[in-house]
Design an enzyme around this catalytic site. Structure first.
Site, short mmCIF file in Angstrom:
data_model
loop_
_atom_site.label_atom_id
_atom_site.label_comp_id
_atom_site.label_asym_id
_atom_site.label_seq_id
_atom_site.Cartn_x
_atom_site.Cartn_y
_atom_site.Cartn_z
N SER A 114 3.49 31.07 -18.67
CA SER A 114 4.80 30.41 -17.93
C SER A 114 6.13 30.59 -18.65
O SER A 114 7.09 30.32 -18.80
CB SER A 114 4.80 28.90 -18.13
OG SER A 114 4.68 28.56 -19.49
N CYS B 295 21.18 18.03 -12.35
CA CYS B 295 20.44 17.25 -13.38
C CYS B 295 19.50 18.14 -15.23
O CYS B 295 18.99 18.50 -15.15
CB CYS B 295 19.78 16.42 -12.63
SG CYS B 295 18.42 14.98 -13.15
N ASP C 80 7.65 29.22 -26.03
CA ASP C 80 7.19 28.11 -25.12
C ASP C 80 8.46 27.75 -24.62
O ASP C 80 9.91 27.48 -24.38
CB ASP C 80 6.32 27.79 -25.53
CG ASP C 80 5.58 26.90 -24.30
OD1 ASP C 80 5.35 27.18 -22.94
OD2 ASP C 80 4.72 25.94 -24.38
N ASP C 81 8.17 27.33 -22.44
CA ASP C 81 9.54 27.03 -22.16
C ASP C 81 9.61 25.22 -22.54
O ASP C 81 10.67 24.75 -22.20
CB ASP C 81 9.09 27.43 -20.37
CG ASP C 81 7.31 26.50 -20.20
OD1 ASP C 81 8.17 25.16 -19.86
OD2 ASP C 81 6.74 27.27 -20.43
N CYS D 40 17.95 20.28 -9.98
CA CYS D 40 16.62 20.01 -11.52
C CYS D 40 17.16 21.54 -12.31
O CYS D 40 16.60 22.64 -11.81
CB CYS D 40 15.06 19.87 -10.74
SG CYS D 40 14.10 19.94 -12.76
N CYS E 129 16.47 14.99 -18.23
CA CYS E 129 14.97 14.84 -19.07
C CYS E 129 15.58 14.76 -20.54
O CYS E 129 14.31 14.67 -21.27
CB CYS E 129 13.67 14.98 -18.65
SG CYS E 129 14.10 16.92 -18.19
N CYS F 283 5.95 19.57 -5.75
CA CYS F 283 5.01 19.68 -4.91
C CYS F 283 5.45 21.03 -4.79
O CYS F 283 6.41 21.02 -4.18
CB CYS F 283 5.22 19.20 -3.64
SG CYS F 283 3.93 17.12 -4.62
P1 5GP Z 1 3.03 19.26 -23.82
O1 5GP Z 1 1.42 19.90 -24.07
O2 5GP Z 1 3.79 19.45 -25.02
O3 5GP Z 1 2.44 17.99 -23.11
O4 5GP Z 1 3.01 20.39 -22.90
C1 5GP Z 1 3.45 21.62 -22.54
C2 5GP Z 1 3.11 23.02 -22.11
O5 5GP Z 1 3.34 22.52 -20.57
C3 5GP Z 1 4.28 23.50 -21.88
O6 5GP Z 1 3.74 25.02 -22.43
C4 5GP Z 1 4.38 24.38 -20.83
O7 5GP Z 1 4.83 25.51 -19.89
C5 5GP Z 1 4.16 23.15 -20.02
N1 5GP Z 1 4.73 22.35 -18.39
C6 5GP Z 1 5.64 21.99 -18.75
N2 5GP Z 1 6.59 21.17 -17.73
C7 5GP Z 1 5.09 20.71 -17.33
C8 5GP Z 1 4.41 20.48 -15.87
O8 5GP Z 1 5.67 19.42 -15.94
N3 5GP Z 1 3.30 19.77 -15.69
C9 5GP Z 1 2.35 21.00 -16.33
N4 5GP Z 1 1.03 20.98 -15.71
N5 5GP Z 1 3.18 21.30 -17.64
C10 5GP Z 1 3.60 21.53 -17.68
MG MG Z 2 3.20 26.48 -20.35
#
Ligand code: 5GP
Ligand code: MG
Length: 466
Positions: free
Chosen positions: A285, A435, A347-348, A237, A438, A2
């Site tokens: 991202s 941390c 990708d991140d 985190c 995950c 948040c």
């Molecule tokens: P996936 O499609 O593998 O479930 O999600 C990966 C994508 O979601 C990556 O492009 C990443 O940038 C983005 N992502 C990673 N963590 C989060 C999150 O906590 N919330 C959202 N909305 N996107 C995320």
């Molecule tokens: Mg992304």
């Protein structure tokens, strides 16, 4: 996750909070709320959706008078999406209004909530945050800040917290400093926010972080540390640096941009792609990590994917043939860049794997020679209990499949992740300050229960009081 912001000592407090929420929209898109105090009355306006929508009527900000205000953008980790759970929460503790904005997630709550209910507590929301208010109501102490300190001694988990009372605004952070929390100054006005990008927008200067374990009262006398929660032990985190925070922010005392580039550079060293022609990012991202990867590898950085920024919540139901549309709505390829090239896409993170699988399909339509995927973090294999809304472990692709299986599932020529060690050596604090649960499965505190988002939803249908 948040976003939160508090303003003390400014006649335009609610407007500054609104701007700060705008800057922190990325931290939560489910709902937004602002609570202000004008010396006599507390005012609140909140709603579901984006900040711009919740405050689209200019009258709503005028109806939030006072020189102190706090605000919240919501991304739920405990409690459903309904309006009652949107922050800041607002209660009376005896005769005194108390409003709470919380970033983070408390753990081991089941037993505590059941005990409070047995003692007669009637919960108004299904959030973890509300527990804190019930504990404040039961605590003794002259000031609300003392009651809050006593309450926070009894909870575990992640919290960066803003509490508005008639005594001022209290900022508190868990002893691990799980979530970011920064203090700023704008003339005579005090600001506390999740990220410095909120300070930048309103022209405030960064002072310092709210320290791990610190309970800080902000009033006309300035800043006063009223309590320190025991056993401060930083466990920031690491995913904030990987994905969550904005790259133009400073969190935990360092620039997100700098560390995110470093992640990309380390990835280039660990997972090179010597035959590739170009490297592209998944906007937005992974833009920064991609810059790092390109500079360290010497591979040409191109813009191969264009993101449509006007895509709101998807209105398309997830029926199979429409599912591809969701990614197409958000991204399109630049064919001239990709056709005939050997492409590295950065990708991140990979969570469920859906984004990357759909993206790879989309990329293939543009006719690249090869597609390599490089991820600037390690495989996410474990649930987060401290503020990220990751799905269950069964839904995490890296929990269920080996690297080779993920490669096949994504349909790529190669896939490599950054190692956990590589992530940690890219940081500028000692590895034990983070941390990494995950990724590593090592939870910094003992979890007696695994929290679920719907843990406190009533088993019988609720009242329909519209
Ligand atoms: P996936 O499609 O593998 O479930 O999600 C990966 C994508 O979601 C990556 O492009 C990443 O940038 C983005 N992502 C990673 N963590 C989060 C999150 O906590 N919330 C959202 N909305 N996107 C995320
Ligand atoms: Mg992304």
């Amino acid at each position: 996750m948040c976003g939160i912001i508090g303003i003390y000592g400014n006649p335009e407090a609610a407007t500054l909070v609104y701007l700060g929420l705008y800057a922190q929209q990325h931290r939560g898109q489910e709902g937004a709320g602002i609570v202000s105090y004008d010396g006599e009355q507390v005012h609140r306006h909140m709603g579901q959706g984006l900040v711009a929508d919740v405050y689209s009527d200019p009258g709503t900000l005028q109806a939030l008078p006072g020189s102190l205000a706090i605000g919240h953008t919501r991304y739920s980790t405990t409690g459903g999406l309904d309006a009652k759970n949107i922050g800041p929460l607002l209660f009376n503790v005896e005769e005194t209004p108390v409003s709470v904005a919380h970033n983070g997630n408390l753990v081991n709550l089941g037993a505590m909530r059941r005990q409070l209910q047995k003692e007669g507590a009637i919960f108004q929301t299904t959030t973890d945050t509300e527990i804190i208010v019930h504990l404040m109501a039961r605590a003794s102490g002259e000031r609300m800040a003392d009651r809050l300190s006593a309450a926070l001694e009894q909870v575990e988990g992640a919290f960066s917290l803003l509490v508005l009372t008639h005594e001022g605004i209290i900022a508190a952070r868990d002893p691990y400093g799980w979530r970011p929390f920064v203090l700023g100054r704008l003339g005579d006005t005090w600001v506390a926010a999740s990220e410095t990008c909120a300070l930048d927008l309103i022209g405030a200067k960064e002072l310092r972080d709210v320290e791990p374990g610190e309970v800080l009262l902000i009033n006309d006398d300035g800043l006063q540390t009223v309590h320190r929660l025991p056993e401060q032990r930083p466990k920031h985190c690491i995913f904030e640096y990987i994905y969550f925070s904005r790259p133009d922010s400073r969190i935990y005392g360092a620039n997100v941009d700098k560390l995110r580039r470093k992640l990309g550079k380390t990835l280039a060293e660990e997972a090179p792609t010597p035959t590739a022609d170009i490297v592209i990012s998944v906007p937005d991202s992974s833009n920064t990590a991609t810059v790092g990867y390109a500079s360290r590898s010497g591979i040409k950085h191109e813009i191969g994917l264009i993101r449509n920024h006007y895509v709101g919540r998807s209105f398309i139901r997830p029926e199979q043939e429409l599912r591809d549309l969701t990614v197409k709505l958000k991204f399109n390829t630049v064919k001239g860049v990709l056709a005939g090239r050997e492409v590295v896409i950065i990708d991140d993170s990979i969570v469920r794997g859906t984004t990357m699988r759909n993206l790879v399909r989309l990329l293939r339509e543009a006719g690249p020679k090869k597609v390599h995927v490089r991820i600037s973090s390690s495989p996410i294999r474990h649930h987060c209990q401290f503020g990220l809304d990751f799905p269950t472990e069964e839904e995490l692709i890296a929990n269920q499949r080996t690297k080779d299986q993920i490669e096949a599932y994504l349909g790529v020529d190669s896939l490599m992740y950054l190692s956990l060690e590589g992530m940690l050596t890219s940081m500028d604090q000692p590895p034990d300050h983070f941390c990494t649960a995950c990724f590593s499965g090592e939870y910094p505190i003992t979890l007696n229960e695994v929290g679920r988002k719907d843990a406190f939803e009533p088993s019988k249908p609720e009242f329909d009081d519209h």
